[in-house]
Design an enzyme around this catalytic site. Sequence first.
Site, PDB file in Angstrom:
ATOM      1  N   LYS A 188      28.466  66.734  37.195  1.00 54.61           N
ATOM      2  CA  LYS A 188      27.764  66.173  38.345  1.00 54.61           C
ATOM      3  C   LYS A 188      28.755  65.552  39.324  1.00 54.61           C
ATOM      4  CE  LYS A 188      23.304  65.124  36.181  1.00 54.61           C
ATOM      5  NZ  LYS A 188      22.322  64.058  35.874  1.00 54.61           N
ATOM      6  N   HIS A 256      18.463  69.308  26.740  1.00 54.40           N
ATOM      7  CA  HIS A 256      19.169  68.048  26.990  1.00 54.40           C
ATOM      8  C   HIS A 256      19.244  67.201  25.726  1.00 54.40           C
ATOM      9  CE1 HIS A 256      20.968  65.113  29.640  1.00 54.40           C
ATOM     10  NE2 HIS A 256      20.166  64.186  29.168  1.00 54.40           N
TER      11      HIS A 256
END
Length: 310
Positions: A188, A256
């Site tokens: 990210k 996740h």
Amino acid sequence: MTDPAFLSPQARDALQSWLAHLRALDGAAPKTLEAYGRDVTGYLSFLARHRGGAEGTVALASVPLSDLRAWMAHERARGLGARSLARSLSAVKGFTAYIADRAEGLDATAVLSARGPKFRRKLPRPLTIDAAAAMIDTVAEQPSEAWVAARDRAVITLLYGCGLRISEALGLTGADDPLPETLRITGKGGKTRLVPVLPVAAEAVADYVRLCPFDLTPAEPLFRGVRGGALSPRLMQSAMEKARMQLGLPATATPHAMRHSFATHLLSAGGDLRAIQELLGHASLSTTQAYTGVDAARLMEAYHNAHPRA
């Protein structure tokens, strides 16, 4: 409703300059910049309507707390959740601090000292070690084609064995084959980190590559769909949905959750919290602490073990 037409030219220019600053100096991701731009545009549009007209940057830097609270109340009234409003307020504070720093005599204290709504952070639930292993095996048992089974096993093994996000695993290219002992992952915000590759993960990927019917060129995605295009994250999510139903696992057993399980099991085995932070690519240690469910008592225990005289 956000309407850029309500923005003054000064405010519009300042917003674009701030976003460009975040992009160039802070390395903010495109989606983050898009969200920030939308949040601040909505805030400025509200102020223009609330105060009877668009205003320049001087007025925006010194917005009184009453107007800021009116904006927050408006956002909650239109259904914005506490978490989303907290993000919007963070963007507004960042923008306000930016314009205040670029002019002398501007007092942005009211905006910068405002407190956002409280919300409970939703934490992912890890699988047990046995459940994580069963998940990998069950996912690989579903496809009828051997290469697809090997592909799915390789992807889920990377999530659990290396702590990768699903987007990071599917972002690997043919240039990453064979997997090195250490992967350089871009996560990210464009931030890179080094992730050790366990032999079991390297072997799973090698098995997939050996069976894959497509030419895995360096510039193309490593993991392919049945038609040869890039593998969709949704297909892996669906595969795990089927597997968790077979195994009787809760709905929280998602891709996740495999990354979360990696971190939690590593910590339980005595892994260092700071090292786990680096492996996950978290900017803040507090994020890793929350992510792995570490409580203050455990941190104090670790502290006293490291510093017995404290």
